[in-house]
Design a protein around this motif. Structure first.
Motif, PDB file in Angstrom:
ATOM      1  N   VAL A  42       0.648  -1.147   0.081  1.00  0.00           N
ATOM      2  CA  VAL A  42      -0.029   0.057  -0.043  1.00  0.00           C
ATOM      3  C   VAL A  42       0.718   1.178   0.156  1.00  0.00           C
ATOM      4  O   VAL A  42       0.564   2.408  -0.654  1.00  0.00           O
ATOM      5  N   PHE A  43       1.879   1.241   0.709  1.00  0.00           N
ATOM      6  CA  PHE A  43       2.773   2.407   1.015  1.00  0.00           C
ATOM      7  C   PHE A  43       3.431   2.769  -0.639  1.00  0.00           C
ATOM      8  O   PHE A  43       3.278   3.806  -1.107  1.00  0.00           O
ATOM      9  N   PHE A  44       3.964   1.734  -1.132  1.00  0.00           N
ATOM     10  CA  PHE A  44       4.512   1.777  -2.411  1.00  0.00           C
ATOM     11  C   PHE A  44       3.599   2.131  -3.586  1.00  0.00           C
ATOM     12  O   PHE A  44       3.883   2.950  -4.448  1.00  0.00           O
ATOM     13  N   THR A  46       0.889   4.008  -2.737  1.00  0.00           N
ATOM     14  CA  THR A  46       0.538   5.356  -2.727  1.00  0.00           C
ATOM     15  C   THR A  46       1.604   6.386  -3.370  1.00  0.00           C
ATOM     16  O   THR A  46       1.304   7.330  -3.903  1.00  0.00           O
ATOM     17  N   LEU A  47       2.878   5.913  -3.112  1.00  0.00           N
ATOM     18  CA  LEU A  47       3.974   6.645  -3.632  1.00  0.00           C
ATOM     19  C   LEU A  47       3.899   6.739  -5.404  1.00  0.00           C
ATOM     20  O   LEU A  47       4.184   7.952  -5.884  1.00  0.00           O
ATOM     21  N   VAL A  48       3.471   5.923  -5.963  1.00  0.00           N
ATOM     22  CA  VAL A  48       3.325   5.482  -7.272  1.00  0.00           C
ATOM     23  C   VAL A  48       2.199   6.490  -7.905  1.00  0.00           C
ATOM     24  O   VAL A  48       2.256   7.384  -8.730  1.00  0.00           O
ATOM     25  N   VAL A  49       1.084   6.546  -6.991  1.00  0.00           N
ATOM     26  CA  VAL A  49      -0.084   7.190  -7.466  1.00  0.00           C
ATOM     27  C   VAL A  49       0.168   8.734  -7.405  1.00  0.00           C
ATOM     28  O   VAL A  49       0.043   9.636  -8.079  1.00  0.00           O
ATOM     29  N   LEU A  50       0.812   9.279  -6.135  1.00  0.00           N
ATOM     30  CA  LEU A  50       1.119  10.456  -5.931  1.00  0.00           C
ATOM     31  C   LEU A  50       2.369  11.014  -6.960  1.00  0.00           C
ATOM     32  O   LEU A  50       2.341  12.332  -7.405  1.00  0.00           O
ATOM     33  N   VAL A  76      -5.837   5.437  -1.765  1.00  0.00           N
ATOM     34  CA  VAL A  76      -5.297   3.948  -1.912  1.00  0.00           C
ATOM     35  C   VAL A  76      -5.326   3.382  -0.545  1.00  0.00           C
ATOM     36  O   VAL A  76      -5.335   2.154  -0.496  1.00  0.00           O
ATOM     37  N   ILE A  77      -4.970   4.247   0.550  1.00  0.00           N
ATOM     38  CA  ILE A  77      -4.984   3.507   1.834  1.00  0.00           C
ATOM     39  C   ILE A  77      -6.449   2.652   1.992  1.00  0.00           C
ATOM     40  O   ILE A  77      -6.619   1.840   2.756  1.00  0.00           O
ATOM     41  N   GLY A  78      -7.440   3.564   1.809  1.00  0.00           N
ATOM     42  CA  GLY A  78      -8.846   2.910   1.916  1.00  0.00           C
ATOM     43  C   GLY A  78      -9.117   1.506   1.283  1.00  0.00           C
ATOM     44  O   GLY A  78      -9.624   0.571   1.727  1.00  0.00           O
ATOM     45  N   ALA A  79      -8.311   1.517   0.130  1.00  0.00           N
ATOM     46  CA  ALA A  79      -8.672   0.199  -0.772  1.00  0.00           C
ATOM     47  C   ALA A  79      -7.590  -0.810  -0.241  1.00  0.00           C
ATOM     48  O   ALA A  79      -7.952  -1.866   0.103  1.00  0.00           O
ATOM     49  N   GLY A  80      -6.445  -0.333   0.424  1.00  0.00           N
ATOM     50  CA  GLY A  80      -5.650  -1.450   1.422  1.00  0.00           C
ATOM     51  C   GLY A  80      -6.451  -1.885   2.365  1.00  0.00           C
ATOM     52  O   GLY A  80      -6.299  -3.065   2.867  1.00  0.00           O
ATOM     53  N   LEU A  81      -7.132  -1.047   3.242  1.00  0.00           N
ATOM     54  CA  LEU A  81      -8.055  -1.587   4.262  1.00  0.00           C
ATOM     55  C   LEU A  81      -9.080  -2.438   4.181  1.00  0.00           C
ATOM     56  O   LEU A  81      -9.207  -3.316   4.798  1.00  0.00           O
ATOM     57  N   VAL A  82      -9.713  -2.311   2.883  1.00  0.00           N
ATOM     58  CA  VAL A  82     -10.365  -3.226   2.304  1.00  0.00           C
ATOM     59  C   VAL A  82      -9.868  -4.271   2.167  1.00  0.00           C
ATOM     60  O   VAL A  82     -10.486  -5.630   2.717  1.00  0.00           O
TER      61      VAL A  82
END
Length: 234
Positions: A42-44, A46-50, A76-82
């Motif tokens: 999820v972290f990486f 997020t970096l790609v999207v940003l 992105v983090i919300g998708a990761g939580l799902v």
């Protein structure tokens, strides 16, 4: 033996407690749970999207406000939580998602908020004509009075915005001018020609004592936040 003597109850001698059962060997410790790769993914991601949004913003393809970056990261983090609800390994993302959810409205307000022109003072304006009159008067933590009785509105339709925050603001308009006031209150008190409007409300108020377009028209937009505004004729 003495009369009344009875041998011990146990057939082979005095009673003795049973030997304690042997202690069970301790259970072996559970092997450590394998660390989940979901937070890193999820972290990486997020970096790609940003990074993608930043590239589009720099090239001028689209304009991305600061709140847009936060919203994309939160998505992105919300998708990761799902995904984590199915795998049961996404708890570490909750704190980051909560922080972004709290920061997003703050970033949006900071983006759209315009700094008041007049801060912490006692202001009095009396323009002599339309040329001296500003389109917008914005005050915060102040006391202000705008006297428009010296302005000639004949055959004119004028738009004026008054933004009041944590202040007392009085607007004085000529008695012969047709006035239309749009009021937006946020925990505030606004009085227009003696008609109150308060709390959280939106109202449109017209001056019942005028209305002749030949004398001019003033369209007043009052945005009142945690303050007091009075519109009166003279």
């Amino acid at each position: 033996p003495h009369a009344g003597y009875r041998p011990p109850f146990a057939p082979h001698g005095p009673f003795s407690p049973p030997a304690p059962a042997p202690a069970r060997p301790p259970k072996p410790p559970r092997p450590p749970r394998e660390r989940s790769a979901l937070p890193a993914i999820v972290f990486f991601s997020t970096l790609v999207v940003l990074g993608g949004l930043g590239s589009l913003d720099l090239t001028g393809a689209i304009a991305v406000p600061p709140a847009g970056y936060l919203a994309a990261a939160l998505a992105v983090i919300g998708a990761g939580l799902v995904v984590g609800t199915w795998l049961g390994r996404g708890r570490s993302l909750i704190a980051l998602g909560t922080a972004l959810a709290l920061a997003l409205p703050v970033a949006h307000v900071a983006e759209v908020w315009e700094r008041p022109e007049y801060v912490a003072g006692d202001f009095h304006w009396r323009p002599a004509d339309l040329a001296e009159m500003e389109d917008r008067y914005s005050v915060i933590f102040s006391s202000a009075e705008l006297d428009l009785t010296g302005v000639d509105f004949t055959d004119q339709a004028v738009d004026l915005t008054v933004e009041n925050s944590f202040s007392d603001f009085t607007v004085v308009v000529p008695g012969d001018v047709a006035v239309q006031v749009d009021v937006s209150n946020r925990f505030s008190n606004t009085t227009v020609f003696g008609q109150p409007s308060d709390g959280l409300s939106r109202d449109r108020i017209r001056d019942p004592g005028s209305g002749d377009p030949a004398d001019g028209t003033l369209r007043l937009d009052v945005q009142n936040r945690f303050g007091n505004v009075t519109v009166m004729g003279r």
